[in-house]
Scaffold this motif. Structure first.
Motif, PDB file in Angstrom:
ATOM      1  N   THR A  82       0.811  -1.213   0.000  1.00  0.00           N
ATOM      2  CA  THR A  82       0.000   0.000   0.000  1.00  0.00           C
ATOM      3  C   THR A  82       0.844   1.263   0.000  1.00  0.00           C
ATOM      4  O   THR A  82       0.530   2.219  -0.702  1.00  0.00           O
ATOM      5  N   LEU A  83       1.907   1.265   0.797  1.00  0.00           N
ATOM      6  CA  LEU A  83       2.748   2.445   0.946  1.00  0.00           C
ATOM      7  C   LEU A  83       4.197   2.110   0.612  1.00  0.00           C
ATOM      8  O   LEU A  83       4.614   0.967   0.749  1.00  0.00           O
ATOM      9  N   VAL A  84       4.946   3.112   0.193  1.00  0.00           N
ATOM     10  CA  VAL A  84       6.395   2.981   0.092  1.00  0.00           C
ATOM     11  C   VAL A  84       6.955   3.350   1.459  1.00  0.00           C
ATOM     12  O   VAL A  84       6.629   4.398   2.017  1.00  0.00           O
ATOM     13  N   TRP A 111      -6.930   1.564   3.698  1.00  0.00           N
ATOM     14  CA  TRP A 111      -6.016   1.822   2.574  1.00  0.00           C
ATOM     15  C   TRP A 111      -5.602   0.505   1.931  1.00  0.00           C
ATOM     16  O   TRP A 111      -5.531   0.393   0.709  1.00  0.00           O
ATOM     17  N   MET A 112      -5.311  -0.499   2.774  1.00  0.00           N
ATOM     18  CA  MET A 112      -4.869  -1.798   2.268  1.00  0.00           C
ATOM     19  C   MET A 112      -5.965  -2.492   1.478  1.00  0.00           C
ATOM     20  O   MET A 112      -5.690  -3.234   0.532  1.00  0.00           O
ATOM     21  N   VAL A 206      -0.716 -11.394   5.715  1.00  0.00           N
ATOM     22  CA  VAL A 206      -0.695  -9.964   6.011  1.00  0.00           C
ATOM     23  C   VAL A 206       0.495  -9.631   6.905  1.00  0.00           C
ATOM     24  O   VAL A 206       0.742 -10.308   7.907  1.00  0.00           O
ATOM     25  N   ASP A 207       1.222  -8.564   6.539  1.00  0.00           N
ATOM     26  CA  ASP A 207       2.296  -8.068   7.397  1.00  0.00           C
ATOM     27  C   ASP A 207       2.345  -6.552   7.277  1.00  0.00           C
ATOM     28  O   ASP A 207       1.754  -5.968   6.360  1.00  0.00           O
ATOM     29  N   THR A 235       0.958  -6.207   2.169  1.00  0.00           N
ATOM     30  CA  THR A 235       1.660  -5.515   3.238  1.00  0.00           C
ATOM     31  C   THR A 235       1.223  -4.052   3.269  1.00  0.00           C
ATOM     32  O   THR A 235       0.840  -3.477   2.239  1.00  0.00           O
ATOM     33  N   LEU A 236       1.280  -3.485   4.453  1.00  0.00           N
ATOM     34  CA  LEU A 236       0.988  -2.053   4.580  1.00  0.00           C
ATOM     35  C   LEU A 236       2.047  -1.247   3.843  1.00  0.00           C
ATOM     36  O   LEU A 236       1.719  -0.298   3.142  1.00  0.00           O
ATOM     37  N   ALA A 237       3.311  -1.621   3.995  1.00  0.00           N
ATOM     38  CA  ALA A 237       4.393  -0.841   3.380  1.00  0.00           C
ATOM     39  C   ALA A 237       5.448  -1.766   2.783  1.00  0.00           C
ATOM     40  O   ALA A 237       5.658  -2.875   3.255  1.00  0.00           O
TER      41      ALA A 237
END
Length: 243
Positions: A82-84, A111-112, A206-207, A235-237
């Protein structure tokens, strides 16, 4: 007696929504203000189909793979991020992970969910990367499990937070991919009591952050004895590759 929506509206009057980054008042529940949204490095455009790292390319719908995933295929099918993991995104992740900001799991899961939609099918079950009990005792929560639980609600799919167990505490992983894989080897195992829930299903691992992917690889391999139909990761990021 107030219904659920009325109760929510009443609570918002008392506790108005604030940006989870800077704290200014915002519309909506637990989101980002316009300024913080623009400063947050979301993964957009072309990305690796296996790990989610951003790639150079004009067509975001193209199925492409980064050099690392081509050199060493992952033990899962598809991966999204989702994010860098840089700048404001790194600050947000650290607040969730080490700052007791468990309230942030809900908006982050929102967001994910946008990225995870493409990975979800009718038999999907969400599984978080586990935390060793000593670290869990110290931190009081597993940030990956918070994210996966909130994401499961967003996607309306089952959640199995204890499908995997961390049997050995590991130091923060460092070095190249091979060194990280060796450091975490055997540290994540299948919870045999949950194997039946995994068998034949599509698992979405998921992490919070993916660096080399060694932890997620260990988790995916640990799930193999349960014979899932397939495994994807979210992953979130994602730590971006050096140019």
């Amino acid at each position: 007696m107030m219904n659920f929506r009325q109760a929510q509206s009443f609570l918002q009057l008392i506790y108005p929504s604030r940006c989870v980054s800077c704290g200014v008042l915002v519309e909506g529940d637990f989101g980002l203000c316009g300024t913080c949204w623009r400063e947050t490095p979301f993964v957009t455009g072309l990305s690796c189909d296996a790990c989610g790292v951003p790639l150079m390319g004009p067509d975001p719908s193209e199925i492409a793979h980064c050099d690392a995933c081509m050199a060493a295929p992952r033990p899962w099918e598809r991966g999204r991020a989702t994010l860098v993991y840089e700048d404001l995104a790194r600050q947000l992740v650290m607040r969730l992970k080490h700052g007791d900001r468990t309230d942030m799991a809900r908006p982050m899961a929102g967001w994910m969910a946008r990225k995870a939609q493409a990975l979800v099918c009718e038999d999907t079950i969400l599984v978080p990367v586990p935390l060793h009990w000593r670290r869990l005792l110290k931190r009081k929560y597993n940030q990956a499990a918070l994210l996966s639980g909130a994401l499961a609600k967003q996607l309306d799919v089952p959640h199995c937070p204890d499908a995997l167990l961390r049997t050995r505490a590991t130091l923060p992983l460092k070095g190249d991919r091979e060194a990280r894989l060796e450091a975490i080897k055997g540290a994540i195992v299948l919870n045999q009591k949950r194997a039946a829930r995994i068998q034949g299903r599509s698992v979405l691992l998921v992490d919070d952050v993916m660096t080399s992917g060694a932890t997620l690889e260990a988790a995916a391999l640990a799930l193999a004895p349960a014979r899932p139909r397939k495994i994807d990761v979210i992953t979130l990021a994602r730590v971006a590759m050096n140019p």
